[in-house]
Design a protein around this motif. Structure first.
Motif, PDB file in Angstrom:
ATOM      1  N   ASP A  67      15.865   8.904  -5.672  1.00 15.53           N
ATOM      2  CA  ASP A  67      14.913   9.981  -5.417  1.00 15.53           C
ATOM      3  C   ASP A  67      13.709   9.499  -4.605  1.00 15.53           C
ATOM      4  O   ASP A  67      12.817  10.275  -4.277  1.00 15.53           O
ATOM      5  CB  ASP A  67      14.453  10.652  -6.714  1.00 15.53           C
ATOM      6  CG  ASP A  67      13.847   9.667  -7.701  1.00 15.53           C
ATOM      7  OD1 ASP A  67      13.896   8.441  -7.448  1.00 15.53           O
ATOM      8  OD2 ASP A  67      13.328  10.118  -8.736  1.00 15.53           O
ATOM      9  N   LEU A  68      13.693   8.194  -4.272  1.00 12.33           N
ATOM     10  CA  LEU A  68      12.672   7.651  -3.375  1.00 12.33           C
ATOM     11  C   LEU A  68      13.337   6.660  -2.426  1.00 12.33           C
ATOM     12  O   LEU A  68      14.036   5.735  -2.872  1.00 12.33           O
ATOM     13  CB  LEU A  68      11.560   6.937  -4.155  1.00 12.33           C
ATOM     14  CG  LEU A  68      10.554   6.138  -3.303  1.00 12.33           C
ATOM     15  CD1 LEU A  68       9.804   7.042  -2.325  1.00 12.33           C
ATOM     16  CD2 LEU A  68       9.576   5.358  -4.187  1.00 12.33           C
ATOM     17  N   PHE A  69      13.126   6.866  -1.127  1.00  9.70           N
ATOM     18  CA  PHE A  69      13.653   5.971  -0.103  1.00  9.70           C
ATOM     19  C   PHE A  69      12.485   5.243   0.567  1.00  9.70           C
ATOM     20  O   PHE A  69      11.653   5.871   1.230  1.00  9.70           O
ATOM     21  CB  PHE A  69      14.443   6.747   0.951  1.00  9.70           C
ATOM     22  CG  PHE A  69      15.789   7.225   0.475  1.00  9.70           C
ATOM     23  CD1 PHE A  69      16.950   6.562   0.846  1.00  9.70           C
ATOM     24  CD2 PHE A  69      15.888   8.333  -0.366  1.00  9.70           C
ATOM     25  CE1 PHE A  69      18.186   6.991   0.393  1.00  9.70           C
ATOM     26  CE2 PHE A  69      17.120   8.779  -0.813  1.00  9.70           C
ATOM     27  CZ  PHE A  69      18.289   8.108  -0.440  1.00  9.70           C
ATOM     28  N   ILE A  70      12.438   3.934   0.372  1.00  9.09           N
ATOM     29  CA  ILE A  70      11.426   3.104   1.029  1.00  9.09           C
ATOM     30  C   ILE A  70      12.085   2.474   2.247  1.00  9.09           C
ATOM     31  O   ILE A  70      12.932   1.575   2.120  1.00  9.09           O
ATOM     32  CB  ILE A  70      10.884   2.030   0.068  1.00  9.09           C
ATOM     33  CG1 ILE A  70      10.217   2.701  -1.138  1.00  9.09           C
ATOM     34  CG2 ILE A  70       9.897   1.108   0.788  1.00  9.09           C
ATOM     35  CD1 ILE A  70       9.773   1.725  -2.219  1.00  9.09           C
ATOM     36  N   ALA A  73       4.339  -4.319  -5.404  1.00  7.81           N
ATOM     37  CA  ALA A  73       3.925  -3.038  -6.007  1.00  7.81           C
ATOM     38  C   ALA A  73       4.788  -2.700  -7.211  1.00  7.81           C
ATOM     39  O   ALA A  73       4.276  -2.225  -8.246  1.00  7.81           O
ATOM     40  CB  ALA A  73       4.008  -1.930  -4.964  1.00  7.81           C
ATOM     41  N   LEU A  74       6.094  -2.925  -7.098  1.00  4.87           N
ATOM     42  CA  LEU A  74       6.994  -2.641  -8.218  1.00  4.87           C
ATOM     43  C   LEU A  74       6.673  -3.536  -9.415  1.00  4.87           C
ATOM     44  O   LEU A  74       6.625  -3.075 -10.560  1.00  4.87           O
ATOM     45  CB  LEU A  74       8.450  -2.840  -7.792  1.00  4.87           C
ATOM     46  CG  LEU A  74       8.998  -1.883  -6.727  1.00  4.87           C
ATOM     47  CD1 LEU A  74      10.415  -2.284  -6.334  1.00  4.87           C
ATOM     48  CD2 LEU A  74       8.973  -0.445  -7.219  1.00  4.87           C
ATOM     49  N   VAL A 100       0.830  -1.211   0.000  1.00  5.61           N
ATOM     50  CA  VAL A 100       0.000   0.000   0.000  1.00  5.61           C
ATOM     51  C   VAL A 100       0.863   1.259   0.000  1.00  5.61           C
ATOM     52  O   VAL A 100       0.641   2.186  -0.794  1.00  5.61           O
ATOM     53  CB  VAL A 100      -0.950   0.002   1.219  1.00  5.61           C
ATOM     54  CG1 VAL A 100      -1.555   1.383   1.431  1.00  5.61           C
ATOM     55  CG2 VAL A 100      -2.057  -1.029   1.032  1.00  5.61           C
ATOM     56  N   ILE A 101       1.865   1.306   0.872  1.00  3.64           N
ATOM     57  CA  ILE A 101       2.668   2.527   0.964  1.00  3.64           C
ATOM     58  C   ILE A 101       3.588   2.670  -0.250  1.00  3.64           C
ATOM     59  O   ILE A 101       3.857   3.792  -0.711  1.00  3.64           O
ATOM     60  CB  ILE A 101       3.455   2.576   2.289  1.00  3.64           C
ATOM     61  CG1 ILE A 101       3.908   4.023   2.551  1.00  3.64           C
ATOM     62  CG2 ILE A 101       4.640   1.620   2.300  1.00  3.64           C
ATOM     63  CD1 ILE A 101       4.407   4.267   3.965  1.00  3.64           C
ATOM     64  N   THR A 102       4.041   1.558  -0.800  1.00  4.99           N
ATOM     65  CA  THR A 102       4.870   1.630  -2.003  1.00  4.99           C
ATOM     66  C   THR A 102       4.046   2.127  -3.190  1.00  4.99           C
ATOM     67  O   THR A 102       4.503   2.973  -3.979  1.00  4.99           O
ATOM     68  CB  THR A 102       5.493   0.262  -2.323  1.00  4.99           C
ATOM     69  OG1 THR A 102       6.267  -0.193  -1.200  1.00  4.99           O
ATOM     70  CG2 THR A 102       6.396   0.355  -3.548  1.00  4.99           C
TER      71      THR A 102
END
Length: 347
Positions: A261-264, A222-223, A170-172
């Motif tokens: 540019d995105l840190f999970i 998600a990816l 969900v958050i990804t």
């Protein structure tokens, strides 16, 4: 030498039943406040301090003590927001039931003298976190006492969990709405390594923390659904949920020529450290990088930019584990709810 008074002696002297004396000390809700106050005052005059724990164990087969087995060191669990609030929830329910907790570290339970002590002292165990196969787990199962696991699954025993995989997806999916070009995953105990470093697919093993592997797979779900390649060259693994370790990993990632540019981040502690390091380096959030976390701890929301995260309810998780134990529901599997909290780090 004066003979020590027994509960029968005291009950006879006061003129009530032994059950009433026992209730005055151990189950105050069974008596009126006035009666309990009178009985306790008379017991004090007689020099009687209450039924002995050993006697209660012989009569009932129960000690009134629950062993809470923590997968981390005790100091870490007490200082960690998620762990400490889980323990708080346990304590709330056990206090109501007049049950005591014995805190144990799974790392110290394989010593034979300590094992014998645990066997004699507790009515059962609540295991918080993943305890891998080995002496400690064998010791817990061998006793055939009441056993409930939290943040883990153990076949045949009750469990309390959140859906880490679904929540991570969900958050990804939310973060992917911003069309990031370079994604970093800041993992937590993805394998058994004791050093902070980048990992590849071959580095993952079955000794990794189950919930972290679930969170990683949720991100991959998600990816994959979005047709985005898994970022095997930008996955960091931290051996502990530690701010200093997370700061080192964040600095390494933020300093790379191919800066993400995105840190999970698999915990809010890691997300907070990444936020602090980016701010220190003059990198703007969310303009230049975006950050998401997991857990919903207050520190993630106390400073700007606030962290986008998954909120789990650790205190309620503790309450639920205690209720299952008290009610003897040793076969239930409970999935607790989570919520997406959208903050400023990834709007």
């Amino acid at each position: 030498m004066t003979k020590k008074m027994t509960i029968k002696d005291v009950a006879k002297a006061i003129g009530v039943s032994t059950a009433t004396i026992s209730n005055a000390f151990n189950r105050p809700d069974q008596l009126s406040e006035a009666l309990r106050t009178r009985i306790l005052a008379q017991c004090k005059e007689l020099g009687y301090v209450g039924p002995s724990a050993a006697g209660r164990y012989l009569r009932t087969g129960r000690s009134g003590v629950v062993g809470v087995v923590l997968s981390d060191r005790l100091a870490h669990s007490m200082n960690d927001y998620v762990g400490s609030h889980f323990l708080s929830g346990l304590a709330e329910e056990f206090d109501k039931a007049h049950i005591n907790m014995l805190l144990l570290s799974a790392r110290d339970m394989d010593q034979s003298n300590r094992q014998r002590l645990h066997e004699s002292m507790v009515d059962g165990f609540i295991v918080y976190g993943s305890v891998p196969s080995g002496k400690t787990l064998d010791h817990l199962l061998r006793q055939q006492k009441r056993l409930i696991v939290v943040d883990h699954f153990l076949k045949g025993y009750a469990s309390i969990n959140i859906d880490n995989r679904s929540s991570s997806r969900v958050i990804t999916e939310h973060a992917l709405k911003h069309n990031p070009k370079k994604i970093a995953i800041m993992g937590l105990r993805l394998n058994s390594d004791t050093e902070m470093k980048m990992v590849q697919e071959a580095d993952l093993d079955n000794l990794g923390l189950t919930l972290s592997i679930d969170r990683l797979n949720g991100t991959f779900d998600a990816l994959d659904a979005a047709g985005i390649a898994r970022p095997w060259n930008r996955i960091w693994n931290l051996p502990a949920n530690d701010h200093n370790l997370a700061s080192r990993a964040a600095f390494e990632a933020l300093s790379s020529p191919d800066r993400p540019d995105l840190f999970i981040c698999q915990s809010d502690v890691i997300a907070i450290a990444t936020r602090a390091m980016a701010t220190q380096m003059g990198i703007k959030i969310p303009d230049e990088i975006k950050i998401v976390g997991f857990d919903g701890i207050p520190q993630a929301q106390n400073f700007h930019p606030t962290i986008t995260t998954i909120q789990q309810h650790s205190t309620e998780k503790g309450r639920m584990a205690a209720k299952l134990f008290i009610d003897g529901k040793t076969k239930d599997d409970v999935i607790m709810p989570t919520e997406l909290l959208i903050g400023e780090s990834c709007p």
